[in-house]
Design an enzyme around this catalytic site. Structure first.
Site, PDB file in Angstrom:
ATOM      1  N   ASP A 154      -4.665  39.459  80.811  1.00  0.00           N
ATOM      2  CA  ASP A 154      -4.650  39.956  79.566  1.00  0.00           C
ATOM      3  C   ASP A 154      -3.049  40.143  79.139  1.00  0.00           C
ATOM      4  O   ASP A 154      -2.367  39.948  79.821  1.00  0.00           O
ATOM      5  CB  ASP A 154      -5.467  41.137  79.299  1.00  0.00           C
ATOM      6  CG  ASP A 154      -5.974  41.331  77.760  1.00  0.00           C
ATOM      7  OD1 ASP A 154      -5.490  40.498  76.859  1.00  0.00           O
ATOM      8  OD2 ASP A 154      -7.106  41.840  77.691  1.00  0.00           O
TER       9      ASP A 154
ATOM     10  N   GLU B 134      -3.590  35.418  76.258  1.00  0.00           N
ATOM     11  CA  GLU B 134      -2.436  35.976  75.245  1.00  0.00           C
ATOM     12  C   GLU B 134      -2.880  35.689  73.956  1.00  0.00           C
ATOM     13  O   GLU B 134      -2.205  35.890  72.981  1.00  0.00           O
ATOM     14  CB  GLU B 134      -1.184  35.375  75.890  1.00  0.00           C
ATOM     15  CG  GLU B 134      -0.820  34.095  75.766  1.00  0.00           C
ATOM     16  CD  GLU B 134      -0.750  33.744  74.366  1.00  0.00           C
ATOM     17  OE1 GLU B 134      -1.484  33.540  73.626  1.00  0.00           O
ATOM     18  OE2 GLU B 134       0.431  33.043  74.015  1.00  0.00           O
ATOM     19  N   TRP B 135      -4.521  35.405  73.527  1.00  0.00           N
ATOM     20  CA  TRP B 135      -4.747  35.424  72.312  1.00  0.00           C
ATOM     21  C   TRP B 135      -4.543  34.269  71.335  1.00  0.00           C
ATOM     22  O   TRP B 135      -4.499  34.264  70.356  1.00  0.00           O
ATOM     23  CB  TRP B 135      -4.777  36.817  71.860  1.00  0.00           C
ATOM     24  CG  TRP B 135      -5.056  37.810  72.712  1.00  0.00           C
ATOM     25  CD1 TRP B 135      -6.095  38.215  73.360  1.00  0.00           C
ATOM     26  CD2 TRP B 135      -4.314  39.436  72.817  1.00  0.00           C
ATOM     27  NE1 TRP B 135      -6.040  39.323  73.944  1.00  0.00           N
ATOM     28  CE2 TRP B 135      -4.826  39.948  73.748  1.00  0.00           C
ATOM     29  CE3 TRP B 135      -3.143  39.536  72.187  1.00  0.00           C
ATOM     30  CZ2 TRP B 135      -4.086  41.177  74.196  1.00  0.00           C
ATOM     31  CZ3 TRP B 135      -2.450  40.809  72.462  1.00  0.00           C
ATOM     32  CH2 TRP B 135      -2.965  41.622  73.421  1.00  0.00           C
ATOM     33  N   GLY B 136      -3.792  33.369  72.090  1.00  0.00           N
ATOM     34  CA  GLY B 136      -3.367  32.129  71.155  1.00  0.00           C
ATOM     35  C   GLY B 136      -1.885  32.555  70.735  1.00  0.00           C
ATOM     36  O   GLY B 136      -1.703  31.955  69.464  1.00  0.00           O
TER      37      GLY B 136
ATOM     38  N   ASP C 187     -10.045  38.058  69.819  1.00  0.00           N
ATOM     39  CA  ASP C 187     -11.042  38.197  70.528  1.00  0.00           C
ATOM     40  C   ASP C 187     -12.304  37.856  69.774  1.00  0.00           C
ATOM     41  O   ASP C 187     -12.401  38.253  68.371  1.00  0.00           O
ATOM     42  CB  ASP C 187     -11.418  39.814  70.699  1.00  0.00           C
ATOM     43  CG  ASP C 187     -10.586  40.157  72.075  1.00  0.00           C
ATOM     44  OD1 ASP C 187      -9.799  39.332  72.331  1.00  0.00           O
ATOM     45  OD2 ASP C 187     -10.850  41.484  72.233  1.00  0.00           O
TER      46      ASP C 187
END
Ligand code: GLA
Length: 674
Positions: A167, A206-208, A228
């Site tokens: 994460d 890394e959520w884009g 998310d």
């Protein structure tokens, strides 16, 4: 793009960037880091498994993981390909072991440690995954791995871990928030994992943020492309939009990850969950189940266990579907498969059923006849080239299409469409509405004795009554019929279902007859009264709102219905109005009988910082008034809109910037109708 993508799967995305440069496409060199897929034999197809986060949040423990492993085996999910049973955040204690510096499993949740759970999972022929973060802490505040990569990777390897989700929470120390900084943090763990010598699939989360699709293939086996996922339709719709254009970056060993599955968690319909699962398969996404399998119902298990859909996801060619067309909320995806077939998805992003089509040629197949297998029903149909379906709102029709060989006779691909004219689905009480039905023959042969019929609710009139007949519908042709449908004058506002049917014969045998059925949902709207009326006293037909529902005569309280406070702008309290939150759209049916709307607009006084909203009033598709950006510091603005002749009124709030504190009030709106 197809050519480029095939090149990528052979050459790697770094070469793609070079190819794009050579082709004159602008690529920011600073962001075009080399990215050749990790050549370690792992994740040659998208990983499949389970992760506890979506259904359990921090409530993970050994029992849940072990029960899930058992369920993989007993339910057949393991045989269907699911392999990794993954532990997300909150598995550890808040301190590292002071002697060894190692992470310590929470003894309450994992009394025998992680290695014991790994043994349990391995004994069932499955693999174990775990979670950490490339920062000082995890997202739930447990110790992060930044600066501890070597010891943590070794700990995971010693325990028998096979998969790491890594994460992006916690502070990032000396690493800047640049792509180079991200690459450095994520590469440190890649190198540490590699040094253990154990095969560990490495999932970058890394959520884009910093285009991980451009550099992730060199660092990990999959990379999150978005924030998310949430268990609701607007989240699903938005994630599909973000992930779909990234097809050229995916391939064996390196996958776009639009986040874990919400299928079964209860916040969407089964139609929406089939769209979720089906499009994840089309997009060659990891299939990581995120629901409580101990409680999963049959519909959930049928979706997650659909082997035809899984085969599309796991196809060894490893190509993410291209978007072949995208217009009016209808998207067509096509994914080439290793055996020469194409998987085709007809996705209806809109809120009304619609007919969606493509052709075998457009998805890359050649020939004169095709076999389309419906991957949800198993139905096989022949087509002369058109791939078509009437798709429900938020639904997806999914086919595996091949060139038809041999002389077998299959039922023809046909589609039964139904809508109203105008197509907004409104039926006014006491007035006729035109209902249209269309039977299309996409097969290779004619249909015979075709009929079309519509059944309305009791008391409604349908003219002319009875079904319509056509002798024959030739290959490639349609048979159309219209009716005039009138709800009784006293029909209560609401949604009503009309049943539309088509029947035909496609051969001479008794089993070569079919009846198709579709439901046409029409809305009987509330008509505004004549004279001048507070708009908040007139029921809207539909709404979308940034936070919670819009409020009647209250400001937006963000959560449930009926929260918020008195509508107040610049110290003035308004008795009547609508409290919304950008981004918001609220629609009323006017039916052409209104002339004017006046209203004050502004950010509610309950917000003192941040709020900024653009207010617009639409008369059908035309902007009839526009406030420009109104901020929390501005006084109320006054808007007046000419609505003459408009069938629809829409109040729109767009966020003026950061979508924070956008408590946009429609204060004292008055609607004037004839
Ligand atoms: C982040 C990730 C989620 C989940 C949580 C755990 O939000 O994106 O998928 O792992 O952290 O805290």
């Amino acid at each position: 793009m197809r050519v480029l993508r095939v090149l990528t799967s052979i050459l790697g995305a770094g070469s793609l960037a070079a190819a794009m440069l050579a082709g004159g496409v602008t690529v920011d060199l600073a962001t075009a880091a080399p990215a050749a897929a990790l050549d370690d034999g792992l994740a040659r197809t998208p990983p499949m498994g389970f992760n506890d986060w979506n259904a359990f949040g921090c409530n993970v423990d050994a029992q849940l993981i072990e029960q899930t492993a058992d369920l993989f085996v007993s339910s057949g999910l393991k045989d269907a390909g699911y392999e990794y049973v993954n532990i997300d955040d909150c598995w550890m204690t808040h301190e590292r072991d002071p002697e060894t510096g190692r992470l310590v499993p929470d003894p309450g949740k994992f009394p025998d440690g992680i290695a014991a759970v790994a043994d349990y999972v391995h004994a069932r022929g499955l693999r174990l995954g775990i979670y950490e973060s490339a920062g000082s802490t995890t997202c739930a505040g447990y110790p992060g791995s930044l600066g501890h990569e070597t010891v943590d990777a070794q700990t995971f390897a010693d325990w028998g871990v096979d998969y790491l989700k890594y994460d992006n929470c916690g502070s990032h120390g000396q690493y800047p928030d640049t792509q180079q900084g991200y690459i450095a943090r994520y590469s440190a763990m890649r190198d540490a994992l590699e040094a253990t010598g154990r095969d560990i699939v490495y999932s970058l989360c890394e959520w884009g943020n910093l285009q991980p699709w451009t550099w992730g293939a060199d660092v990990g086996h999959l990379w999150r492309t978005t924030g998310d996922i949430q268990d609701n339709w607007s989240s699903l719709k938005s994630i599909i939009r973000q992930n779909a254009p990234l097809a050229s970056y995916a391939g064996p060993g390196g996958w776009n990850d639009p986040d874990m599955l919400e299928v079964g968690n209860g916040g969407m319909t089964d139609t929406e969950y089939r769209t979720h699962f089906g499009l994840w398969a089309m997009m060659a996404a990891p299939l990581i189940i995120g629901t409580d399998l101990r409680e999963a119902d049959d519909a959930t298990m049928r979706i997650l266990g659909n082997r035809d859909v899984i085969a599309v996801d796991q196809d060894p060619l490893g190509v993410q579907a291209d978007v072949v067309s995208d217009a009016d909320g209808a998207m067509v995806f096509a994914k080439p498969l290793a055996d020469g077939d194409e998987a085709v998805a007809l996705y209806n992003e809109s809120d009304r059923a619609q007919t969606i089509r493509t052709t075998a040629q457009d998805v890359g197949l050649s020939g004169r006849s095709f076999l389309a297998r419906d991957l949800w029903s198993g139905d096989e149909r022949e087509s002369a080239g058109t791939i078509v379906a009437h798709v429900p709102a938020h639904g997806t029709a999914m086919y595996r299409v091949s060139s038809l060989k041999g002389h077998g006779r299959y039922a023809p691909m046909t589609a039964l469409s139904a809508d109203t004219d105008p197509a907004d689905g409104v039926a006014e009480p006491g007035s006729p509405t035109t209902v249209r039905a269309r039977l299309e023959d996409a097969g290779r042969h004619s249909l015979h004795d075709a009929t079309l019929g519509v059944t309305a609710p009791d008391g409604w009139t349908v003219a002319p009554p009875g079904p319509r007949t056509a002798g024959k519908v030739s290959s490639g042709d349609t048979f159309d019929a219209t009716w005039s449908v009138t709800p009784p004058a006293d029909t209560a506002p609401g949604d009503y279902d009309l049943a539309v049917t088509a029947a035909y014969r496609w051969g001479d045998e008794p089993d070569q007859r079919e009846t198709l059925r579709t439901t046409l949902t029409v809305t009987v709207p509330t008509l505004p009264p004549s004279g001048t009326t507070p708009l908040s006293d007139v029921a809207w037909v539909s709404e979308t709102n940034g936070w919670g529902p819009p409020e009647i005569d209250r400001s937006n309280g963000e959560q449930g219905a009926h929260d918020g406070g008195p509508i107040t702008i610049g110290g003035v309290v308004y008795d009547k109005g609508i409290g919304a939150h950008a981004d918001s759209e609220i629609r009323w049916f006017l039916g052409g009988g209104c002339t004017r709307l006046t209203t004050d607009v502004g950010i509610d006084d309950e917000k003192t910082t941040n709020g900024s909203v653009t207010f617009r009033i639409l008369a059908d598709d035309d902007v009839a008034a526009d406030s420009g950006v109104v901020t929390v510091d501005d006084p109320a603005a006054h808007l007046a809109a000419d609505l003459t002749g408009a069938r629809w009124l829409t109040l729109v709030e767009d966020s003026g910037g950061d979508n924070n504190s956008d408590h946009g009030d429609w204060a004292g709106p008055l609607l004037t109708c004839d």
